[in-house]
Write a protein that holds these residues in place. Structure first.
Motif, mmCIF file in Angstrom:
data_model
loop_
_atom_site.group_PDB
_atom_site.id
_atom_site.type_symbol
_atom_site.label_atom_id
_atom_site.label_comp_id
_atom_site.label_asym_id
_atom_site.label_seq_id
_atom_site.Cartn_x
_atom_site.Cartn_y
_atom_site.Cartn_z
ATOM 1 N N PRO A 1 -1.953 57.488 8.234
ATOM 2 C CA PRO A 1 -2.635 56.210 8.484
ATOM 3 C C PRO A 1 -2.893 56.020 9.969
ATOM 4 N N ASP A 2 -4.037 55.451 10.297
ATOM 5 C CA ASP A 2 -4.324 55.181 11.694
ATOM 6 C C ASP A 2 -3.419 54.053 12.166
ATOM 7 N N PRO A 3 -3.084 54.047 13.480
ATOM 8 C CA PRO A 3 -2.170 53.024 13.997
ATOM 9 C C PRO A 3 -2.685 51.627 13.703
ATOM 10 N N ASP A 4 -1.760 50.738 13.407
ATOM 11 C CA ASP A 4 -2.112 49.362 13.061
ATOM 12 C C ASP A 4 -2.102 48.520 14.329
ATOM 13 N N PRO A 5 -3.262 48.256 14.913
ATOM 14 C CA PRO A 5 -3.271 47.543 16.180
ATOM 15 C C PRO A 5 -2.844 46.102 16.059
ATOM 16 N N ASP A 6 -2.844 45.541 14.815
ATOM 17 C CA ASP A 6 -2.424 44.150 14.682
ATOM 18 C C ASP A 6 -0.918 44.019 14.809
ATOM 19 N N HIS A 7 -0.186 45.040 14.327
ATOM 20 C CA HIS A 7 1.268 44.949 14.358
ATOM 21 C C HIS A 7 1.864 45.557 15.608
ATOM 22 N N GLY A 8 1.178 46.508 16.223
ATOM 23 C CA GLY A 8 1.757 47.168 17.378
ATOM 24 C C GLY A 8 2.908 48.057 16.969
ATOM 25 N N VAL B 1 8.518 48.990 11.124
ATOM 26 C CA VAL B 1 7.803 49.969 10.311
ATOM 27 C C VAL B 1 6.317 49.650 10.363
ATOM 28 N N ASP B 2 5.518 50.598 10.836
ATOM 29 C CA ASP B 2 4.066 50.405 10.915
ATOM 30 C C ASP B 2 3.405 50.593 9.549
ATOM 31 N N GLY B 3 2.216 50.038 9.403
ATOM 32 C CA GLY B 3 1.336 50.416 8.302
ATOM 33 C C GLY B 3 1.208 49.454 7.156
ATOM 34 N N CYS B 4 1.988 48.370 7.123
ATOM 35 C CA CYS B 4 1.853 47.410 6.024
ATOM 36 C C CYS B 4 0.694 46.467 6.335
ATOM 37 N N ARG B 5 -0.295 46.424 5.456
ATOM 38 C CA ARG B 5 -1.469 45.586 5.667
ATOM 39 C C ARG B 5 -1.501 44.389 4.708
ATOM 40 N N ILE C 1 18.266 47.373 8.808
ATOM 41 C CA ILE C 1 17.246 46.357 8.555
ATOM 42 C C ILE C 1 15.893 46.881 9.017
ATOM 43 N N PHE C 2 14.910 46.818 8.129
ATOM 44 C CA PHE C 2 13.546 47.218 8.456
ATOM 45 C C PHE C 2 12.649 45.981 8.431
ATOM 46 N N GLN C 3 11.670 45.946 9.333
ATOM 47 C CA GLN C 3 10.690 44.869 9.337
ATOM 48 C C GLN C 3 9.298 45.457 9.185
ATOM 49 N N LEU C 4 8.491 44.913 8.246
ATOM 50 C CA LEU C 4 7.148 45.406 7.977
ATOM 51 C C LEU C 4 6.062 44.394 8.314
ATOM 52 N N VAL C 5 6.400 43.109 8.341
ATOM 53 C CA VAL C 5 5.437 42.056 8.630
ATOM 54 C C VAL C 5 6.034 41.156 9.703
ATOM 55 N N LYS C 6 5.228 40.792 10.702
ATOM 56 C CA LYS C 6 5.706 39.901 11.753
ATOM 57 C C LYS C 6 6.076 38.537 11.175
ATOM 58 N N ASP C 7 7.076 37.899 11.760
ATOM 59 C CA ASP C 7 7.470 36.564 11.321
ATOM 60 C C ASP C 7 6.293 35.601 11.384
ATOM 61 N N SER C 8 5.453 35.752 12.393
ATOM 62 C CA SER C 8 4.344 34.821 12.582
ATOM 63 C C SER C 8 3.245 34.990 11.540
ATOM 64 N N ASP C 9 3.266 36.087 10.784
ATOM 65 C CA ASP C 9 2.296 36.295 9.707
ATOM 66 C C ASP C 9 2.916 35.955 8.354
ATOM 67 N N LYS C 10 2.076 35.717 7.380
ATOM 68 C CA LYS C 10 2.516 35.386 6.021
ATOM 69 C C LYS C 10 2.619 36.659 5.189
ATOM 70 N N GLY D 1 11.156 53.989 -1.227
ATOM 71 C CA GLY D 1 10.239 53.561 -2.271
ATOM 72 C C GLY D 1 9.741 52.145 -2.055
ATOM 73 N N ALA D 2 10.645 51.269 -1.603
ATOM 74 C CA ALA D 2 10.252 49.881 -1.342
ATOM 75 C C ALA D 2 9.255 49.805 -0.189
ATOM 76 N N ILE D 3 9.540 50.542 0.882
ATOM 77 C CA ILE D 3 8.627 50.543 2.027
ATOM 78 C C ILE D 3 7.261 51.078 1.614
ATOM 79 N N SER D 4 7.251 52.167 0.877
ATOM 80 C CA SER D 4 5.993 52.769 0.435
ATOM 81 C C SER D 4 5.182 51.797 -0.423
ATOM 82 N N TRP D 5 5.858 51.078 -1.325
ATOM 83 C CA TRP D 5 5.153 50.148 -2.216
ATOM 84 C C TRP D 5 4.520 49.013 -1.422
ATOM 85 N N PHE D 6 5.243 48.475 -0.435
ATOM 86 C CA PHE D 6 4.695 47.392 0.363
ATOM 87 C C PHE D 6 3.511 47.857 1.199
ATOM 88 N N LYS D 7 3.481 49.136 1.559
ATOM 89 C CA LYS D 7 2.402 49.657 2.385
ATOM 90 C C LYS D 7 1.182 50.081 1.566
#
Length: 659
Positions: free
Chosen positions: A274-281, A306-310, A361-370, A335-341
């Motif tokens: 996957p190309d880098p996710d510029p929104d998440h950094g 963790v990058d790549g969750c859109r 602890i892994f984070q896939l979505v910023k707190d400021s996003d829904k 498996g959970a990370i893959s499913w969310f991505k």
């Protein structure tokens, strides 16, 4: 304008009357070409001090603009649409010592707006929009977040930092009279061969991405995973507005950074890389978007980004006031990370955090996003998944990590403990799911657990594990009478400095743990400032440091000379130095003879990485590869985190290596 009114006493201060200085800027050599020095005695400087003096208002404006460009205030451009957020941003970085400065400036907004309207002879809205806008500029922040500017010539009228399609569309609509849209050099130029392959017909895109064309026009791509499925190329705002509205399934808009790439896999297939996710950094600790600094930074547990969750969208300004707890239904964190991505369509789901069985602890979505984890209750809540299957209870490591995460979130967002729910007990859509399984079997059991474990901190401490697994909370480091030494349980059994650092106010300490591959920064009081990924690892045999290509020798150092290559040229040609050292590099001065005793020399702290290739080594969040025994950070962390500490005082570095 509100700042000028406040700091000049509405034009009555002696500094304004005699020096034409409405913002209280002191003289610095950097102002020599646009200002003159004038020594005045003022109420705040009774001994006299040299101030900037201007003969006309334009000079004062130019001086303020140059002053605010300092690294200390980096990122201010993102708040052009929000005056209050701008004032909070610069105040949090030390612009003013008055604790009521923000309130005082905010109270003057109506008066400032009236003055500006009178001067421009046209209304100015609360977000700064006027009919003067002649162009829209697509740009990226230092952390690769999309910023859209509305400009009148070189002057910024308004700006928006957001990945939400609805907000970008609204911003463009407000400035639809602009004559053209263009992109900054930070936005990647699309290759000619990619441009020729684009199609305009598919509206099934899951997200959108701005690129720029070789001819200077802007192209907006509709994307599925890393593959373009639709495109529009134009200089006209209305064309882009139509394209945005024609993709109902896309909720986010990003900008292509210099490390982005396109994957021409068959439509609907997951891209191999996957190309880098510029929104998440790529920061290990994604920052909040409200510009404030956490008052509970020392309580924040270790979290791996963790990058790549859109699968996320905008909170539309709604504050975070609740937490929802889940379980993954399987014992596989991968498996959970893959499913969310990869989940899409009606099955697209995500969560902000995942807590593994081992307490990581892994984070896939910023707190400021829904995140999309609890139907009807996502906009104001944080979602936390726990790796478990039906019938499982929390492992000791999970319980420790989850309770630490909850304690930090409660303090960070002032969330009432009564607003922590299991998924099936959420107030918006109760029932309909067994989640969170047997982790908490009733609302009463969860409420009691929050009270007795989370709030009291009574969970048993699990010994730290080898390699990258570690305890969940960070203890406040000791401040010793003879110096400062912040080592904690994470450094147990490691070889580190023999001396403590003679810290003074303004100094800082960077703790480098090669086993955990991170760097923690502390101020002279022992407060944890931040933590980022870091390598103190050579290209030779691990856990030894006597050869040129082996690990960084353990011990105490301090930063010496800084080499500011990024400031000399932010978009340089490919050279060995640019690839190998990145944006900034610092000499490291040994304080325990650790280099000489190991036949080493020339150890530095730097970014870059030849293994990243070009321009990857120059990207803000480049991948970290081992060096020839130096310490390597991401380019963006050197600029935004280390450099401000270096300019404030002495920076000590304690390097810890595995025995």
């Amino acid at each position: 304008m509100a700042q000028c009114i406040l700091e000049s006493g509405a034009g009555t201060s002696r500094l304004f009357r005699e020096a034409g200085n409405p913002t209280g800027l002191k003289w610095r050599d950097e102002m020599a070409d646009i200002s003159s020095p004038l020594t005045l005695i003022t109420p705040t400087e009774p001994q006299g001090v040299r101030w900037c003096s201007w003969s006309n208002p334009q000079g004062a404006i130019d001086g303020y603009r140059r002053f605010i460009q300092r690294d200390r205030y980096q990122g201010w451009e993102a708040f052009g649409h929000d005056p209050e957020a701008y004032i909070r941003h610069i105040a949090s970085r030390g612009y003013a010592t008055d604790p009521n400065y923000i309130i005082k400036v905010k109270n003057l907004f109506p008066q400032a707006r009236l003055l500006l309207e009178t001067a421009l002879n046209q209304p100015i809205s609360a977000d700064g929009s006027t009919s003067q806008v002649d162009q829209i500029l697509i740009d990226l922040s230092s952390s690769n977040e999309l910023i859209v500017y509305a400009k009148a010539g070189d002057f910024t009228i308004s700006s928006l930092k957001s990945a939400a399609k609805v907000e970008v569309s609204h911003f463009l609509s407000r400035h639809s009279t602009a004559l053209r849209i263009k992109a900054s050099p930070a936005v990647k130029v699309i290759a000619e061969q990619d441009l020729q392959m684009l199609t305009t017909s598919n509206s099934d895109a899951r997200w959108l991405q701005f690129w720029q064309c070789p001819d200077g026009k802007v192209v907006l791509l509709g994307m599925v995973n890393g593959t373009p499925v639709s495109a529009v190329k134009s200089e006209e705002i209305d064309v882009f507005l139509k394209f945005l509205s024609s993709h109902p399934g896309a909720s986010t808009v990003q900008g292509a950074n210099l490390g982005s790439s396109l994957d021409w896999n068959q439509f609907g297939h997951t891209a191999t890389v996957p190309d880098p996710d510029p929104d998440h950094g790529h920061d290990d600790h994604p920052s909040h978007d409200d510009g404030h600094s956490s008052s509970s930074a020392s309580l924040r547990p270790r979290i791996q980004w963790v990058d790549g969750c859109r699968n996320f969208s905008s909170r539309n300004g709604k504050p975070i006031d609740a937490i929802v707890l889940h379980y993954t239904t399987s014992r596989s964190v991968d498996g959970a990370i893959s499913w969310f991505k990869t989940s899409t369509g009606d099955k697209a789901v995500s969560a902000h955090y995942i807590v593994g069985l081992d307490g990581v602890i892994f984070q896939l979505v910023k707190d400021s996003d829904k995140a999309w984890h609890c139907y009807g209750f996502n906009t104001s809540s944080i979602g936390i998944e726990h790796v478990a299957q039906a019938g499982d209870r929390l492992t000791p490591e999970q319980e420790q990590a989850s309770s630490a995460l909850l304690r930090w979130l409660i303090a960070e967002y002032r969330i009432s403990p009564e607003r922590i729910y299991g998924h099936r007990w959420n107030p918006a859509e109760p029932g309909g799911t067994p989640c969170p399984g047997s982790l908490w079997r009733t609302p009463e059991e969860l409420k009691n657990w929050v009270k007795t474990v989370v709030l009291s901190g009574s969970v048993a401490i699990v010994p730290a594990r080898k390699a990258l697994q570690h305890s969940a909370t960070l203890a406040r480091p000791p401040v010793l009478s003879d110096g400062f030494d912040p080592r904690g349980s994470e450094e147990a059994g490691m070889i580190g400095p023999k001396k403590s650092a003679p810290m003074q106010p303004g100094d800082s300490y960077l703790l480098v743990n090669d086993r955990d591959q991170d760097m923690e920064a502390y101020d002279h009081t022992g407060a944890l400032l931040w933590k980022v990924p870091c390598l103190a690892r050579g290209q030779g045999v691990d856990n030894q440091w006597t050869q040129r290509n082996s690990d960084t020798p353990p011990g105490l150092y301090k930063l010496g000379k800084v080499y500011r290559d990024y400031e000399k040229n932010s978009n340089p040609p490919c050279t060995d130095i640019a690839m190998g050292y990145g944006w900034y590099s610092f000499d490291m001065i040994e304080l325990e003879n650790q280099e000489a005793s190991n036949n080493r020399a020339g150890i530095m702290l730097h970014g870059g990485g030849s293994a990243c290739g070009w321009p990857g080594a120059w990207s803000p969040n480049q991948n970290l590869f081992p060096t020839l025994g130096c310490i390597r950070l991401k380019n963006i962390d050197l600029r935004d985190k280390v450099l401000p500490l270096y300019e404030k005082g002495t920076v000590y570095i304690g390097v810890f290596q595995e025995a």
